[in-house]
Structure formats: structure tokens, C-alpha cells
Design an enzyme around this catalytic site. Structure first.
Site, PDB file in Angstrom:
ATOM      1  N   ASP A  34       0.870  -1.186   0.000  1.00 45.51           N
ATOM      2  CA  ASP A  34       0.000   0.000   0.000  1.00 45.51           C
ATOM      3  C   ASP A  34       0.902   1.229   0.000  1.00 45.51           C
ATOM      4  O   ASP A  34       1.464   1.587   1.043  1.00 45.51           O
ATOM      5  CB  ASP A  34      -0.882   0.025   1.252  1.00 45.51           C
ATOM      6  CG  ASP A  34      -1.956  -1.044   1.240  1.00 45.51           C
ATOM      7  OD1 ASP A  34      -2.649  -1.165   0.227  1.00 45.51           O
ATOM      8  OD2 ASP A  34      -2.095  -1.756   2.249  1.00 45.51           O
ATOM      9  N   ARG A  46       3.651   2.598   3.220  1.00 44.41           N
ATOM     10  CA  ARG A  46       4.401   1.666   4.074  1.00 44.41           C
ATOM     11  C   ARG A  46       5.904   1.926   4.000  1.00 44.41           C
ATOM     12  O   ARG A  46       6.627   1.646   4.944  1.00 44.41           O
ATOM     13  CB  ARG A  46       4.117   0.213   3.668  1.00 44.41           C
ATOM     14  CG  ARG A  46       2.646  -0.141   3.521  1.00 44.41           C
ATOM     15  CD  ARG A  46       1.836   0.144   4.776  1.00 44.41           C
ATOM     16  NE  ARG A  46       0.447  -0.264   4.590  1.00 44.41           N
ATOM     17  CZ  ARG A  46      -0.546   0.115   5.361  1.00 44.41           C
ATOM     18  NH1 ARG A  46      -0.318   0.933   6.384  1.00 44.41           N
ATOM     19  NH2 ARG A  46      -1.786  -0.282   5.132  1.00 44.41           N
ATOM     20  N   ARG A 100      -7.090  10.494   1.249  1.00 48.02           N
ATOM     21  CA  ARG A 100      -6.616   9.433   0.363  1.00 48.02           C
ATOM     22  C   ARG A 100      -7.302   9.531  -0.994  1.00 48.02           C
ATOM     23  O   ARG A 100      -6.806   8.970  -1.982  1.00 48.02           O
ATOM     24  CB  ARG A 100      -6.894   8.065   0.987  1.00 48.02           C
ATOM     25  CG  ARG A 100      -6.179   7.836   2.317  1.00 48.02           C
ATOM     26  CD  ARG A 100      -6.710   6.608   3.030  1.00 48.02           C
ATOM     27  NE  ARG A 100      -6.466   5.386   2.296  1.00 48.02           N
ATOM     28  CZ  ARG A 100      -7.011   4.204   2.597  1.00 48.02           C
ATOM     29  NH1 ARG A 100      -7.860   4.105   3.626  1.00 48.02           N
ATOM     30  NH2 ARG A 100      -6.729   3.144   1.884  1.00 48.02           N
ATOM     31  N   LYS A 150      -8.573   1.168  -6.170  1.00 48.26           N
ATOM     32  CA  LYS A 150      -9.399   0.634  -5.078  1.00 48.26           C
ATOM     33  C   LYS A 150     -10.308   1.747  -4.542  1.00 48.26           C
ATOM     34  O   LYS A 150     -10.046   2.925  -4.802  1.00 48.26           O
ATOM     35  CB  LYS A 150      -8.498   0.090  -3.961  1.00 48.26           C
ATOM     36  CG  LYS A 150      -7.525   1.136  -3.372  1.00 48.26           C
ATOM     37  CD  LYS A 150      -6.551   0.512  -2.397  1.00 48.26           C
ATOM     38  CE  LYS A 150      -5.637   1.554  -1.780  1.00 48.26           C
ATOM     39  NZ  LYS A 150      -4.626   0.960  -0.892  1.00 48.26           N
ATOM     40  N   HIS A 151     -11.414   1.436  -3.816  1.00 54.24           N
ATOM     41  CA  HIS A 151     -11.946   0.165  -3.377  1.00 54.24           C
ATOM     42  C   HIS A 151     -13.351   0.048  -3.965  1.00 54.24           C
ATOM     43  O   HIS A 151     -14.284   0.620  -3.389  1.00 54.24           O
ATOM     44  CB  HIS A 151     -12.058   0.102  -1.863  1.00 54.24           C
ATOM     45  CG  HIS A 151     -10.828   0.544  -1.092  1.00 54.24           C
ATOM     46  ND1 HIS A 151     -10.439   1.855  -0.958  1.00 54.24           N
ATOM     47  CD2 HIS A 151      -9.903  -0.187  -0.427  1.00 54.24           C
ATOM     48  CE1 HIS A 151      -9.338   1.921  -0.213  1.00 54.24           C
ATOM     49  NE2 HIS A 151      -8.985   0.695   0.119  1.00 54.24           N
ATOM     50  N   HIS A 206     -12.190  -1.723   8.341  1.00 55.08           N
ATOM     51  CA  HIS A 206     -11.241  -2.364   9.240  1.00 55.08           C
ATOM     52  C   HIS A 206     -11.914  -2.741  10.566  1.00 55.08           C
ATOM     53  O   HIS A 206     -11.486  -3.674  11.250  1.00 55.08           O
ATOM     54  CB  HIS A 206     -10.061  -1.427   9.549  1.00 55.08           C
ATOM     55  CG  HIS A 206      -9.158  -1.183   8.380  1.00 55.08           C
ATOM     56  ND1 HIS A 206      -9.417  -0.198   7.455  1.00 55.08           N
ATOM     57  CD2 HIS A 206      -8.018  -1.788   7.987  1.00 55.08           C
ATOM     58  CE1 HIS A 206      -8.455  -0.212   6.541  1.00 55.08           C
ATOM     59  NE2 HIS A 206      -7.597  -1.165   6.836  1.00 55.08           N
ATOM     60  N   ASP A 219     -10.196  -6.806  -0.902  1.00 60.93           N
ATOM     61  CA  ASP A 219      -9.526  -6.060   0.151  1.00 60.93           C
ATOM     62  C   ASP A 219      -9.039  -7.092   1.189  1.00 60.93           C
ATOM     63  O   ASP A 219      -9.395  -8.269   1.132  1.00 60.93           O
ATOM     64  CB  ASP A 219     -10.484  -5.049   0.783  1.00 60.93           C
ATOM     65  CG  ASP A 219      -9.748  -3.869   1.428  1.00 60.93           C
ATOM     66  OD1 ASP A 219      -8.526  -3.968   1.632  1.00 60.93           O
ATOM     67  OD2 ASP A 219     -10.408  -2.860   1.732  1.00 60.93           O
TER      68      ASP A 219
END
Length: 556
Positions: free
Chosen positions: A150, A158, A219, A249-250, A262, A333
Site C-alpha cells: 500500500d 508503508r 486518500r 481501489k476500493h 477495518h 480487500d
């Protein structure tokens, strides 16, 4: 690779002319016009009159709409045909792992399609390179293993310093510069390739709904579907140039649900018609731009398949396949998220995803259980062998296509794009309240708000520009959800906090990178004029931004 993508776009757009839904890309309820979908007329088929039928003619389309060539796809079919059932079950899994050492034994044992690198898998750049090399050496397959990450920029990245830090994706929505957007994606993709990555889970194609969007926020490029569509398509050009597999995405859109998958299963209350008009628009543009893969989120779309996460819903994935004409790699995902684990076990979730039409199961909570369940589902006739073959073939074809891009850039490219990161932030800086030209501060500033790193980075940028820090105009950094006051207030993420802040000058920065703070200082000093425009509505500010300078024109 850009030539291939261009060919893909023409072929997809030609097919789209026959679809009633293709026109939705051009509709947008907001002030920024959506990207128009040009039409293309297919070349006539058949043999021209007067030519012998036996004369061979070259194939007009050798590239599939989602990237791989027909030859690469045929090779993938052959590779998968030679796999055992166990190997096919592994090919459709991308695993997460703990610590700095990749699970090479598991990759070899189960023939895993790939691994995803998360924050706790990152120690140093050299460690990352070594880990990626070990993944590729785990077995002797004839195509690369997927090594994904990601790397959106901003809050979701990351890999950080000493790699180049790019600001949030909303930065590019505020800059409204497709060429810049392509440059940023290409640079990010180049750095990832230099580290051994083959896939990036970006760009974000979600349309944020505004302050009530708790998950996507900055984002997303914008709350305007048309602007998001343009930005996503430009990003895909850059990633294709870099030779990395990009995964928008998503789907069907996470920016308009008031919950985080999440933590729970978000419920999408919009009708299918509203989704087509709003949330689907950037994904349509991504498909038209030749996206090789699309990630499907865990969202309960009440108007389509109530109670079922989209990534496990055949009805939702059918919308992506049929309505948007996407035939590439569908990725779930992460399946270790609460939206899945609260209801489904790892094995059941993996099988349901494949039954629904997904091709790659991302981060099952238990890799071994997911693998066993897939094998058992085929043995018991629940999951057809043909469906598993199709999913595995798409994954192999994507990686054969990625392999054809050749070796990645030299490792010296990592961390070499600070000036581009600076330019992205500079083009995005938005004056939402106040004069359109500086200076906004004198020779010294007081810095408040933000976190310790924010203040340290702004201090460094200010002092490098010759400013004293500790007295003078108060510059307040707004890094959270609450507003503040000062001579100048600066939002570092989404710009909504500017509306509840008290200041004569309100600035949206959309990033917290060293380069973003350098751009901010240059604007505050009046060295450059900010021309970014708010990519989403913000109550309580005076303007969308400052007009760009007129472009010179020449007489014909």
C-alpha cells in the site's frame, strides 16, 4: 508500456460506445467537469475486396484491455494447466506475514501468488530489497511472485524515508495537473520497482463524501467524481510507465460510507443509480485507462446484495465485470479486516470470494486454512475447477506482463524525487481565505499546533529559507479534526478544519512531508503564488483558491 496502454484505451472505449452505462463518466454533480470519454470507431474486420482470403492479416488487437498480451494470457493458461490443484489454490492467495523475514517456505510449499508488505515488515531499504529478492527466489516458477504494498502517499505509505515521501492523493486533486499526476505515479512506481516490488495497491479511486467520510478522506483526490476519474487515469499512465501493476481501489467506492471496514461492515445506502452516477465514475475511467487489476472493498451495498460484503458478492462483482466491462484481475480487500472476520472464517471467506468472481484473496486471516478450504471446495464440487483456473490464470498473466517490463530502475532512484514531491505540494497549496499573493509573514514566525514532527519539519524549512522561529506571526498547523486560530492557519490533511478556524489567512497544504513544508514556506514568504484549488467543498472559507495565471497564447 504507454503505447500499450493507449492501444488498450482505444479498444475499451470503442466497446463502450455500445453500452448505455458508458456515458456516466461524463456526468458529475459538482462544479468541476468530469472527464469526457472519447469515442473510437473499431477498424472494419474481414478481408478487403479483391484480396485472397488465404492471405494472412496481422491481428489488430494483440493486447487485452487490461494489459497482458494475448500471447501472455495463453502462456498463463498453459502454466496453470500444468499446476496441481494445491498449486492453483496457492496461486490465488496473497499472504501477509509478521516481522522482517518473508515466508519463503510457505511460498514454495503452497505456491502462493504473492505477499503484501505492511509497515511491520519494513526495517530498512536494504532489508526490503533483500526480502523481495528472497521472495522471488523462493521457488523456480517461470513468472514473478506478486510483491505488493500500500503506497498511496500521505497517511498510507508503508515505505517512507529515505525513500521519497509523496503527499496525500488529495494533493493531486487540488493541483489539477494530469501531467504532474502521471509524473508522481511514475516516480513512485520507479522507486518501488527499485526495491523489488511488483504491485502497488494504488491509486485510490474512491470519491470522498466530505467530512462524514471517516476512512478515505485525503486518500481520495476529490469529492468530484470527474476530477477523481481524471486523476486516477493519469496515475495509471504513470504506473504503467514504471512497469508496476497498479490496483485501483476500493470498488464499489469506500468514500461515501460512514464507517471503516477495518472495524465493521460499512453499509452503503446509495441506490445503484446513485452509485453509477457518482462512485463508479472513477472506476469506469480506470477500466478505460487499461487498469490491470481492481480491488473490491468490504461494503454492504443495500440496493444490490444486502448484508454481503462486496468482495464476497457475485452481484457486486458482476457490476464490475458487466457494467464496467472489466475482465482483469479482481483483488479482494484484506480479509483479516473486521468486516470479514466478524462473520466468516478464513476458509469460508476465501471460497466465497472466488465463487463471487474475485481472482486474488488478499491477506486471509489464516493462510493455511484458506488454502485447504479452496482445495476442499473444488474436490467437493462447490467451487468449479474452471473458476479456479480462470482466477489463477489472470494472476499469472498479470505477472507475465509485469515481467515483460524488464528490470527495475537502479537503486539510486530510491529517494531521488524530492523536487517532484515539492512541485506536487507547491501546485496544490490553496489559499482558502486571504489575499492571493504574499508575503503572509515577516522575518520570523511562531509555530503552534500539529505534532512534534510537523513542527520540526516546518521549523527546518523555515530556517533554511532564512526565517527566524520563535516570535512574529503565529502559524498554526491543523493536523487533526479540530480547528484553531492564528495569523495563518494551515490544514495538513483534509481541509475541512479551515472552516471552523479563525485567521486572516487560511491555507490548505494536504501533506506533512518535508517537501510540503518547504512549499508552504515559499508561499508564506511570497516567493511563489499559490494556485491550488479546493478539491472538496469546505464550509466557512471565502474562496476555492486563487486563479492560475493566464496562459500566453500566440496568434495563428
Amino acid at each position: 508500456m504507454r503505447v500499450a496502454v493507449a492501444a488498450v484505451m482505444m479498444s475499451v472505449l470503442a466497446a463502450a460506445c455500445a453500452s448505455d452505462d458508458s456515458s456516466s463518466v461524463a456526468s458529475s454533480p459538482s462544479t468541476t467537469p468530469a472527464a469526457e470519454s472519447p469515442s473510437a470507431t473499431p477498424e472494419p474486420s474481414g478481408t478487403p475486396s479483391g484480396e485472397a482470403d488465404e492471405t494472412p492479416t496481422p491481428t489488430d488487437q494483440e493486447t487485452l484491455p487490461w494489459g497482458p498480451t494475448e500471447e501472455e494470457y495463453a502462456e498463463a493458461e498453459s502454466i496453470v494447466a500444468d499446476m496441481s490443484l494445491s498449486e492453483k489454490a496457492g496461486q490465488v492467495i496473497m499472504a501477509g506475514y509478521q516481522g522482517l523475514e518473508p515466508p519463503t517456505d510457505l511460498i514454495a510449499e503452497l505456491n502462493l501468488g504473492g505477499v503484501i508488505v505492511m509497515g511491520d515488515n519494513v526495517g530498512s531499504l536494504e532489508q526490503l530489497r533483500q526480502a523481495a529478492a528472497e521472495v522471488q527466489d523462493a521457488d523456480s516458477r517461470a513468472y514473478p511472485v506478486m510483491v505488493g504494498v500500500d503506497q498511496e502517499g500521505g497517511t498510507v505509505a508503508r515505505v517512507r524515508e529515505p525513500a521519497t515521501e509523496f503527499p496525500t492523493y488529495m494533493t493531486l486533486g487540488a493541483a489539477r495537473d494530469s501531467e504532474l499526476t502521471t509524473d508522481v505515479a511514475r516516480a513512485s512506481g520507479d522507486e518501488l520497482r527499485a526495491l523489488g516490488f511488483t504491485m502497488t495497491f494504488a491509486p485510490v479511486a474512491d470519491v470522498t463524501s466530505g467530512p462524514d467520510d471517516p476512512t478515505i478522506g485525503s486518500r481520495a483526490a476529490s469529492s468530484d467524481p470527474g476530477l477523481v476519474a481524471e486523476t486516477v487515469a493519469a496515475s495509471l499512465d504513470g504506473y504503467a510507465d514504471a512497469g508496476i501493476i497498479a490496483v485501483p481501489k476500493h470498488f464499489p467506492g469506500h468514500g461515501s460510507v460512514p464507517a471503516d471496514s477495518h472495524e465493521e461492515l460499512p453499509v452503503q445506502e446509495r441506490t445503484l443509480g446513485e452509485l453509477r452516477e457518482l462512485d463508479f465514475v472513477p472506476f469506469e475511467a480506470a477500466v478505460d485507462a487499461g487498469a490491470p487489476a481492481v480491488m473490491v472493498g468490504h461494503i454492504d451495498v443495500q440496493d444490490v446484495d444486502p448484508g454481503v460484503p462486496s468482495s464476497l458478492s457475485g452481484d457486486v462483482i458482476d457490476l464490475l465485470r458487466a457494467d464496467l466491462a472489466f475482465d482483469g484481475l479482481v483483488v479482494t480487500d484484506a480479509q483479516d479486516m473486521a468486516a470479514i472476520t466478524e462473520t466468516y472464517g478464513a476458509g469460508e471467506a476465501a471460497v466465497r470470494a472466488l465463487e463471487a468472481g474475485s481472482d486474488l484473496v488478499l491477506m486471509p486471516a489464516d493462510v493455511a486454512a484458506a488454502h485447504t478450504a479452496i482445495v476442499d471446495a473444488v474436490d467437493e464440487g462447490r467451487l468449479t475447477a474452471e473458476r479456479l483456473d480462470e482466477a489463477a490464470t489472470r494472476g499469472v498473466a498479470v505477472m507475465l506482463h509485469q515481467q515483460a517490463a524488464g528490470d527495475g530502475p537502479d537503486e539510486d532512484s530510491v529517494g531521488s524525487h524530492d523536487e517532484l514531491s515539492y512541485r506536487a505540494s507547491l501546485e496544490a497549496v490553496t489559499i482558502a481565505t486571504g489575499a492571493c499573493s504574499g508575503p503572509y509573514v515577516g522575518d520570523s514566525i511562531q509555530i503552534t499546533g500539529g505534532d512534534e514532527q510537523d513542527r520540526a519539519r516546518l521549523t527546518e524549512a523555515a530556517e533554511e529559507a532564512g526565517l527566524s522561529v520563535g516570535s512574529g506571526e503565529a502559524v498554526r498547523l491543523l493536523g487533526g479534526a479540530s480547528g484553531g486560530s492564528g495569523d495563518v492557519v494551515v490544514s495538513l490533511d483534509t481541509p475541512y478544519v479551515l472552516g471552523e478556524s479563525d485567521a486572516s489567512t487560511k491555507v490548505a497544504l494536504y501533506g506533512r512531508t518535508p517537501a510540503a513544508f518547504r512549499a508552504l514556506v515559499d508561499v508564506l514568504l511570497g516567493e511563489v503564488t499559490a494556485h491550488g484549488r479546493l478539491p472538496t467543498d469546505v464550509d466557512g472559507v471565502d474562496q476555492l483558491g486563487c486563479p492560475s495565471p493566464p496562459q500566453s497564447t500566440s496568434s495563428p
